[in-house]
Design a protein around this motif. Sequence first.
Motif, mmCIF file in Angstrom:
data_model
loop_
_atom_site.group_PDB
_atom_site.id
_atom_site.type_symbol
_atom_site.label_atom_id
_atom_site.label_comp_id
_atom_site.label_asym_id
_atom_site.label_seq_id
_atom_site.Cartn_x
_atom_site.Cartn_y
_atom_site.Cartn_z
ATOM 1 N N PRO A 1 0.926 -1.186 0.086
ATOM 2 C CA PRO A 1 -0.115 -0.029 -0.060
ATOM 3 C C PRO A 1 0.817 1.243 0.151
ATOM 4 N N PHE A 2 0.358 2.475 -0.493
ATOM 5 C CA PHE A 2 1.113 3.540 -0.655
ATOM 6 C C PHE A 2 1.901 4.018 0.702
ATOM 7 N N ARG A 3 0.900 3.993 1.674
ATOM 8 C CA ARG A 3 1.438 4.620 2.916
ATOM 9 C C ARG A 3 2.766 3.665 3.362
ATOM 10 N N ASP A 4 2.717 2.274 3.104
ATOM 11 C CA ASP A 4 3.669 1.372 3.354
ATOM 12 C C ASP A 4 4.954 2.011 2.661
ATOM 13 N N ARG A 5 4.627 2.227 1.455
ATOM 14 C CA ARG A 5 5.839 2.425 0.590
ATOM 15 C C ARG A 5 6.371 3.989 1.105
ATOM 16 N N VAL A 6 5.693 4.807 1.546
ATOM 17 C CA VAL A 6 6.071 5.864 2.250
ATOM 18 C C VAL A 6 7.191 5.583 3.762
ATOM 19 N N VAL A 7 6.727 4.615 4.396
ATOM 20 C CA VAL A 7 7.601 4.167 5.495
ATOM 21 C C VAL A 7 8.734 3.513 4.874
ATOM 22 N N HIS A 8 8.851 2.825 3.660
ATOM 23 C CA HIS A 8 10.122 2.193 3.194
ATOM 24 C C HIS A 8 11.063 3.249 2.739
ATOM 25 N N HIS A 9 10.489 4.460 2.069
ATOM 26 C CA HIS A 9 11.445 5.437 1.733
ATOM 27 C C HIS A 9 11.937 6.041 3.038
ATOM 28 N N ALA A 10 11.083 6.355 3.850
ATOM 29 C CA ALA A 10 11.679 6.981 5.287
ATOM 30 C C ALA A 10 12.736 6.362 5.708
ATOM 31 N N PHE B 1 17.199 -2.405 -2.255
ATOM 32 C CA PHE B 1 18.349 -2.069 -1.206
ATOM 33 C C PHE B 1 18.642 -3.318 -0.468
ATOM 34 N N TRP B 2 17.660 -4.109 0.101
ATOM 35 C CA TRP B 2 18.378 -5.101 1.215
ATOM 36 C C TRP B 2 18.984 -6.373 0.201
ATOM 37 N N ALA B 3 18.587 -6.399 -1.221
ATOM 38 C CA ALA B 3 19.395 -7.259 -1.942
ATOM 39 C C ALA B 3 20.797 -7.130 -2.094
ATOM 40 N N ASN B 4 21.082 -5.941 -2.274
ATOM 41 C CA ASN B 4 22.556 -5.281 -2.191
ATOM 42 C C ASN B 4 23.216 -5.460 -0.877
ATOM 43 N N CYS B 5 22.764 -5.305 0.215
ATOM 44 C CA CYS B 5 23.049 -5.700 1.383
ATOM 45 C C CYS B 5 23.451 -7.001 1.509
ATOM 46 N N TYR B 6 22.324 -7.828 1.301
ATOM 47 C CA TYR B 6 22.400 -9.433 1.272
ATOM 48 C C TYR B 6 23.836 -10.035 0.591
ATOM 49 N N LEU B 7 24.077 -9.343 -0.707
ATOM 50 C CA LEU B 7 25.136 -9.876 -1.422
ATOM 51 C C LEU B 7 26.347 -9.158 -1.261
ATOM 52 N N SER B 8 26.316 -8.104 -0.551
ATOM 53 C CA SER B 8 27.593 -7.227 -0.560
ATOM 54 C C SER B 8 28.782 -8.094 0.209
ATOM 55 N N PRO B 9 28.446 -9.017 1.107
ATOM 56 C CA PRO B 9 29.520 -10.058 1.705
ATOM 57 C C PRO B 9 30.045 -10.971 0.486
ATOM 58 N N ASN C 1 15.753 6.233 3.503
ATOM 59 C CA ASN C 1 16.263 7.595 3.557
ATOM 60 C C ASN C 1 17.720 7.704 4.500
ATOM 61 N N ILE C 2 17.289 6.924 5.641
ATOM 62 C CA ILE C 2 18.267 7.033 6.522
ATOM 63 C C ILE C 2 19.146 6.113 6.692
ATOM 64 N N ILE C 3 19.270 4.703 6.487
ATOM 65 C CA ILE C 3 19.782 3.546 6.582
ATOM 66 C C ILE C 3 20.846 3.484 5.403
ATOM 67 N N GLU C 4 20.086 3.704 4.298
ATOM 68 C CA GLU C 4 20.900 3.547 2.817
ATOM 69 C C GLU C 4 22.328 4.031 2.874
ATOM 70 N N PRO C 5 22.332 5.268 3.172
ATOM 71 C CA PRO C 5 23.694 6.133 3.084
ATOM 72 C C PRO C 5 24.830 5.263 4.026
ATOM 73 N N ILE C 6 24.316 4.708 5.074
ATOM 74 C CA ILE C 6 25.327 3.801 6.126
ATOM 75 C C ILE C 6 25.869 2.624 5.313
#
Length: 356
Positions: free
Chosen positions: A79-88, A208-216, A91-96
């Motif tokens: 649902p759209f409101r959940d997609r807003v949460v995903h982006h939020a 995003f998490w797919a990249n985290c998963y395969l980064s190792p 926004n914060i953890i992806e740069p880490i």
Amino acid sequence: MKRYKNLYPQVVSFANLHEAYRKAAKGKRGQPNVASFELELEANLFRLQEELESKTYHPGPYYSFYISDPKRRLISAAPFRDRVVHHALCNIIEPIFERSFIADSYANRVGKGTHKALDRCQQFARQYHYVLQCDLVQFFPSIDHTVLRDILGRKIGDRDVLELVDLVLAGGAGILDGEYDMVYFLGDDLFARARPRGLPIGNLTSQFWANCYLSPLDHYIKRELGCPSYLRYVDDFCCFSDDKAQLWHWKEQIRRFLQGLRLTLHERESTVYPVETGIPFLGFRIYPTHRRLKRRNGVAFARRFRRSLELVARGELEREKLDEQVQGWIAHAVHGDTYGLRRALLSRQVLPKEVG
């Protein structure tokens, strides 16, 4: 390894939620669910913020459908409101995590993408005689939540953020169960079947998490195996060398490493061959000297083009939309040696007169 704390206040801040809405709505503001959310934007964002702060937020049900691209895939939209949460959250953890990704990982990253991956693949093809190309079996349905949670927890030390991660994971758990063929790994018991797994294809968090998963895996190939010429786009990756025996050895080492991530290689499709025969990669066949668009891509475009022309003739599609479709395909096809193909496909069709 540094673990980041005090992230949750940043995730749930109104400014971050508003920016998340803007990103989630980009290019989709005409859709009913987006327009409905926008109608009372501030109230909806404040309500979402209150739910996140009070820990009463719960994801809604997904809408799922199949596409053929060319493989049959189950796409699931939150649902759209959940997609807003995903982006939020992103926004914060992806740069880490972005800072720890290797340069030659190209999917779903700012400044990377399909065409830069094609350029890099051809650059390596010009430098080496052989390639080991690998593909993973049922990658998104196979992603193990426990393994992913451990990878994310190595950098995220904020319990509230990890609880939100768990909510997002739980909301998508089971959606891809019908797409997964059970694989048992060393040490598994019968309860292994109950392990939560799978990331819905279509979520920003899944990409995003797919990249985290395969980064190792990326770091293992670059550092431990010592492969200097390696690139990956989602679960399709290539290692280059002038030594065929070395590449076959690397394949076996990669296969063993992937067991720790509860992933398996397509054994038949993951193979070593000369680069001069052409590397099938991201819709093209890449040679050291040129690139060819895969035939199915041209056939699929020709079919869509004819259908769109019929819609224009009936007044059901605007000329501007048809032009956008054509220009979008050309922008992709131009990255190969496709002048003759483009001319043949586009010149043989006659544009109908607009209705009215």
